[in-house]
Motif scaffolding. Structure first.
Motif, PDB file in Angstrom:
ATOM      1  N   PRO A  17     -15.867  -9.109  23.352  1.00  0.00           N
ATOM      2  CA  PRO A  17     -16.056  -9.902  24.422  1.00  0.00           C
ATOM      3  C   PRO A  17     -16.505 -11.187  24.063  1.00  0.00           C
ATOM      4  N   ALA A  18     -17.235 -11.442  22.679  1.00  0.00           N
ATOM      5  CA  ALA A  18     -18.072 -12.510  22.326  1.00  0.00           C
ATOM      6  C   ALA A  18     -16.966 -13.424  21.534  1.00  0.00           C
ATOM      7  N   THR A  19     -15.619 -12.878  21.083  1.00  0.00           N
ATOM      8  CA  THR A  19     -14.902 -13.649  20.193  1.00  0.00           C
ATOM      9  C   THR A  19     -13.377 -13.622  21.081  1.00  0.00           C
ATOM     10  N   LEU A  20     -12.664 -12.944  20.569  1.00  0.00           N
ATOM     11  CA  LEU A  20     -11.075 -12.944  21.056  1.00  0.00           C
ATOM     12  C   LEU A  20     -11.065 -12.237  22.396  1.00  0.00           C
ATOM     13  N   GLY A  21     -11.980 -11.616  22.998  1.00  0.00           N
ATOM     14  CA  GLY A  21     -11.667 -10.781  24.181  1.00  0.00           C
ATOM     15  C   GLY A  21     -11.367 -11.663  25.311  1.00  0.00           C
ATOM     16  N   PRO A  22     -12.054 -12.646  25.586  1.00  0.00           N
ATOM     17  CA  PRO A  22     -11.684 -13.387  26.752  1.00  0.00           C
ATOM     18  C   PRO A  22     -10.403 -14.130  26.710  1.00  0.00           C
ATOM     19  N   LEU A  23      -9.778 -14.579  25.684  1.00  0.00           N
ATOM     20  CA  LEU A  23      -8.416 -15.192  25.395  1.00  0.00           C
ATOM     21  C   LEU A  23      -7.309 -14.501  25.852  1.00  0.00           C
ATOM     22  N   PHE A  51     -14.530 -24.942   9.321  1.00  0.00           N
ATOM     23  CA  PHE A  51     -14.624 -24.951  10.722  1.00  0.00           C
ATOM     24  C   PHE A  51     -14.596 -23.637  11.217  1.00  0.00           C
ATOM     25  N   ASN A  52     -14.822 -23.567  12.611  1.00  0.00           N
ATOM     26  CA  ASN A  52     -14.700 -22.130  13.283  1.00  0.00           C
ATOM     27  C   ASN A  52     -14.476 -22.433  14.642  1.00  0.00           C
ATOM     28  N   SER A  53     -13.554 -21.868  15.266  1.00  0.00           N
ATOM     29  CA  SER A  53     -13.415 -21.922  16.778  1.00  0.00           C
ATOM     30  C   SER A  53     -13.836 -20.562  17.579  1.00  0.00           C
ATOM     31  N   LEU A  54     -14.263 -19.762  16.535  1.00  0.00           N
ATOM     32  CA  LEU A  54     -15.107 -18.440  17.252  1.00  0.00           C
ATOM     33  C   LEU A  54     -16.258 -18.175  16.617  1.00  0.00           C
ATOM     34  N   ASP A  55     -17.107 -17.717  17.474  1.00  0.00           N
ATOM     35  CA  ASP A  55     -18.320 -17.488  17.047  1.00  0.00           C
ATOM     36  C   ASP A  55     -18.564 -16.401  15.799  1.00  0.00           C
ATOM     37  N   ILE A  56     -18.993 -16.935  14.765  1.00  0.00           N
ATOM     38  CA  ILE A  56     -18.851 -16.064  13.457  1.00  0.00           C
ATOM     39  C   ILE A  56     -19.910 -15.211  13.604  1.00  0.00           C
ATOM     40  N   SER A  57     -21.195 -15.502  14.303  1.00  0.00           N
ATOM     41  CA  SER A  57     -22.322 -14.780  14.079  1.00  0.00           C
ATOM     42  C   SER A  57     -22.141 -13.414  15.187  1.00  0.00           C
ATOM     43  N   ALA A  58     -21.044 -13.488  16.057  1.00  0.00           N
ATOM     44  CA  ALA A  58     -20.815 -12.304  17.074  1.00  0.00           C
ATOM     45  C   ALA A  58     -19.748 -11.442  16.603  1.00  0.00           C
ATOM     46  N   MET A  59     -19.235 -12.082  15.261  1.00  0.00           N
ATOM     47  CA  MET A  59     -18.039 -10.934  14.978  1.00  0.00           C
ATOM     48  C   MET A  59     -18.447  -9.588  14.629  1.00  0.00           C
TER      49      MET A  59
END
Length: 435
Positions: A243-249, A270-278
């Motif tokens: 839910p913190a990365t790809l989930g809502p997409l 670059f990052n388009s996702l939250d790396i710390s939440a992976m």
């Protein structure tokens, strides 16, 4: 080798000094020596790791300094110096040709003039084209003023092609996670920069005649394609329900974000996702992709896809029981076997030592520290968010690691101590038991 090492060292010192100037810092901010040194090294080594927010901490003048350092790092300090000599003097000395050949990984000196000019031409064409696309997108879709849109377009275009990963946004590219124009545009430039100039030049000249491509070009294109697909699939599968990365997409947005992150992991930052939440499993897979990196003689880092591919073919040859390593119809030189093994052993040993030291200094868990260490060595720039939290000694270790990762383990060692020497005799041969 020593001059290449000293060239990067002097450029880092100059960049650090310029970033310490009051004009380089935004009002209300202060830049100390460690922050300036870390940022200058990260920019020149086209890494992207930061200890301060580039967009808010530095003034426009400071951001221009960072952009110049990124471009210098992309061209290579020695290549850039040769180009200046070419423009000013109109000729090249043999020493300058050798220096540029060492930096650009050119195998011949006769066509160095056209090689260097080709590097500049290709770089500027790609950077200008992407800058125009990004500027129009920022202005038309995100309501930026023309001046702001152009500056953001130019900055991120140069940062992308040079695989630097510096962004003017506090969350990198997370605000553009569902934007195909920004995501695919940046990815295309990063992939081209990560292919290496020899591959780009050969594709430009012989795109329609693959049978004439060199072994190097074939390995780079094959390995890059495979790793991009595997990286995309890995992120897509492991982060699908997070839910913190790809989930809502949505499904198409998940595919775009996974592909974008796969591209960034191997070269840019670059990052388009939250790396710390992976998931920690995703971090481990990204560690491997960052360690492999991109192609030689380009703007990417890591041990290089050619090194990784050579090791795979060596293992495959041993399993088959063959006596020679054959790749795409050509026999691989035995000297390349030793070079590939040396690069991997040096890189792995260095990462292991620094990871252990950072764990001892910071008390942080292994998965986060290893991710940060590999990212620094491979000049990627992705982070789980612990860079700024590290003690000063830890940040200095990352500075050293970024520097070594950009100059290259073998080049770095050669610049300090090693000399190639020929022996006039051979010792008796004997085989220990392996495995």
């Amino acid at each position: 080798m020593q001059l290449i090492f000293l060239g990067f060292l002097l450029a880092t010192a100059a960049g650090t000094g310029l970033l310490l100037l009051p004009a380089a810092t935004a009002p209300g901010q202060e830049t100390d020596l460690i922050h300036a040194l870390f940022t200058a090294t990260s920019a020149l080594c086209v890494t992207g790791l930061t200890v301060v927010d580039t967009g808010t901490h530095f003034s426009t003048f400071g951001q221009i300094i960072i952009l110049v350092l990124i471009q210098l790092g992309g061209f290579g300090v020695m290549t850039f110096a040769t180009v200046v000599g070419l423009i000013v003097l109109g000729r090249l000395s043999l020493r300058s040709k050798l220096l540029a050949a060492a930096e650009a990984k050119s195998l011949g000196l006769a066509d160095l003039r056209s090689l260097i000019l080709g590097i500049i031409k290709i770089s500027l064409i790609i950077e200008i084209a992407l800058a125009i696309i990004l500027s129009l997108r920022f202005h038309l879709s995100y309501e930026m003023s023309p001046g702001e849109a152009i500056w953001h377009g130019v900055f991120h275009s140069v940062s992308a092609f040079n695989n630097a990963g510096f962004a003017l946004y506090s969350d990198s590219m997370m605000g553009f996670v569902a934007d195909p124009v920004v995501g695919l545009g940046l990815s295309a430039a990063i992939i081209l920069g990560g292919l290496g100039f020899p591959v780009i030049l050969q594709l430009r000249r012989r795109f329609r005649t693959p049978r004439l491509w060199s072994m190097h070009t074939r390995i780079v294109l094959w390995a890059t394609s495979v790793l991009l697909v595997l990286g995309t699939g890995m992120v897509l599968v492991l982060e699908w329900s997070n839910p913190a990365t790809l989930g809502p997409l949505s499904a198409p947005e998940k595919l775009l974000a996974s592909f974008f992150q796969s591209v960034q992991t191997r070269t840019a930052g670059f990052n388009s996702l939250d790396i710390s939440a992976m998931e920690p499993t995703t971090w481990l897979g990204m560690d491997l992709l960052m360690f492999i990196g991109g192609a030689p003689a380009g703007t990417a880092g890591g041990i290089k896809v050619t090194t990784f591919a050579v090791l795979l073919f060596i293992v495959y040859t041993e399993l088959r029981g063959d006596t020679a390593v054959n790749i795409f119809g050509k026999r691989l030189s035995r000297a390349v076997h030793r070079q590939a093994i040396a690069v991997v052993v040096l890189a792995g040993g260095l990462i292991g030592v620094v990871t252990g030291a950072l764990m001892h200094l910071s008390g942080l868990p292994l998965d986060q520290v290893l991710f940060e260490t590999v990212s620094a060595f491979a000049t990627v720039g992705l982070s789980t968010g612990i860079t700024a939290e590290l003690p000063v000694t830890g940040q200095l270790l990352l500075v050293l690691l970024m520097f070594i990762g950009r100059v290259g383990p073998i080049t770095f060692a050669s610049a300090l101590a090693l000399r190639e020497r020929r022996t006039m005799y051979e010792l008796p041969k004997e085989r220990p038991i392996i495995g």
